[in-house]
Write a protein that holds these residues in place. Structure first.
Motif, PDB file in Angstrom:
ATOM      1  N   TRP A 108      -0.160   4.434  -9.174  1.00 36.57           N
ATOM      2  CA  TRP A 108      -0.300   4.299  -7.725  1.00 36.57           C
ATOM      3  C   TRP A 108       0.617   5.296  -7.000  1.00 36.57           C
ATOM      4  N   TYR A 133      -0.984   8.695  -7.081  1.00 35.39           N
ATOM      5  CA  TYR A 133      -2.113   8.745  -6.157  1.00 35.39           C
ATOM      6  C   TYR A 133      -1.635   8.828  -4.712  1.00 35.39           C
ATOM      7  N   SER A 134      -0.719   7.958  -4.341  1.00 35.39           N
ATOM      8  CA  SER A 134      -0.307   7.900  -2.934  1.00 35.39           C
ATOM      9  C   SER A 134       0.566   9.080  -2.513  1.00 35.39           C
ATOM     10  N   PRO A 151       3.988   3.880  -1.439  1.00 38.06           N
ATOM     11  CA  PRO A 151       4.124   4.545  -2.740  1.00 38.06           C
ATOM     12  C   PRO A 151       4.636   3.644  -3.870  1.00 38.06           C
ATOM     13  N   LYS A 208       0.456  12.061  -4.130  1.00 36.28           N
ATOM     14  CA  LYS A 208      -0.232  13.294  -4.544  1.00 36.28           C
ATOM     15  C   LYS A 208       0.666  14.167  -5.418  1.00 36.28           C
ATOM     16  N   THR A 264       0.810  -1.216   0.000  1.00 32.56           N
ATOM     17  CA  THR A 264       0.000   0.000   0.000  1.00 32.56           C
ATOM     18  C   THR A 264       0.847   1.273   0.000  1.00 32.56           C
TER      19      THR A 264
END
Length: 187
Positions: free
Chosen positions: A132, A135-136, A85, A138, A83
């Motif tokens: 991903w 998203y993680s 980066p 930002k 989960t």
């Protein structure tokens, strides 16, 4: 699938899971994402084992890491590694092995086709991992591209060529591998 092929399937799957675990530890540390040989073994799994068995060997690797066995780069493990980066790249390995294997299965195993198949696998892994990461963390695509893709392209080009050459040779040395099909185990 006869007993010999069933044994070969299980042995080869375990071998490629172990190879991925070892190659993940051979690395050059960078601040955000280490350079390692994991994708080399992912390409080989797709080339040698095909889409299904290659993906299964990578799924076993991911499950081992999620269960707490330190198989991810830098001897990391656990759900946090998936989960975090860079977790998208680890998950991307599964799809990279599948895409590489599927292209080899459909197109053939000439060296230039193995290069194309591995390149496609790399693109899939990069796409999932970078999405991903964006998203993680930002961050926008340009920032992610400069951190997650650009520094790795030269090394991945070398990994792809080596995987294609070695994979081509191994496919000729172990012809039974072309017949592996995990769905045939229950027959």
């Amino acid at each position: 699938m006869n007993k010999r092929n069933q044994t070969l399937f299980i042995t080869m799957g375990a071998l490629f899971t172990a190879l991925l675990a070892v190659c993940s530890q051979i690395q050059i540390p960078l601040p955000q994402i280490p350079i390692n040989l994991a994708l080399f073994s992912v390409y080989l799994a797709g080339i040698i084992l095909g889409p299904a068995a290659g993906s299964v060997s990578v799924i076993v690797y991911v499950l081992l890491g999620m269960a707490g066995i330190p198989v991810f780069a830098g001897f990391k493990s656990g759900i946090a590694a998936i989960t975090g980066p860079t977790g998208g790249y680890i998950v991307g390995y599964i799809f990279a092995a599948f895409v590489t294997g599927m292209i080899v299965k459909l197109a053939g195993d000439k060296i230039y086709l193995l290069v194309i198949a591995s390149l496609a696998g790399m693109i899939v892994c990069y796409a999932l991992g970078t999405a991903w990461f964006m998203y993680s963390m930002k961050v926008n695509f340009i920032s992610a591209f400069t951190v997650c893709i650009l520094p790795f392209l030269p090394g991945d080009a070398v990994k792809i060529v080596f995987a294609a050459v070695i994979g081509n040779r191994l496919r000729r040395l172990i012809p039974e591998v072309k017949e592996l099909n995990p769905s045939a185990i229950s027959r």
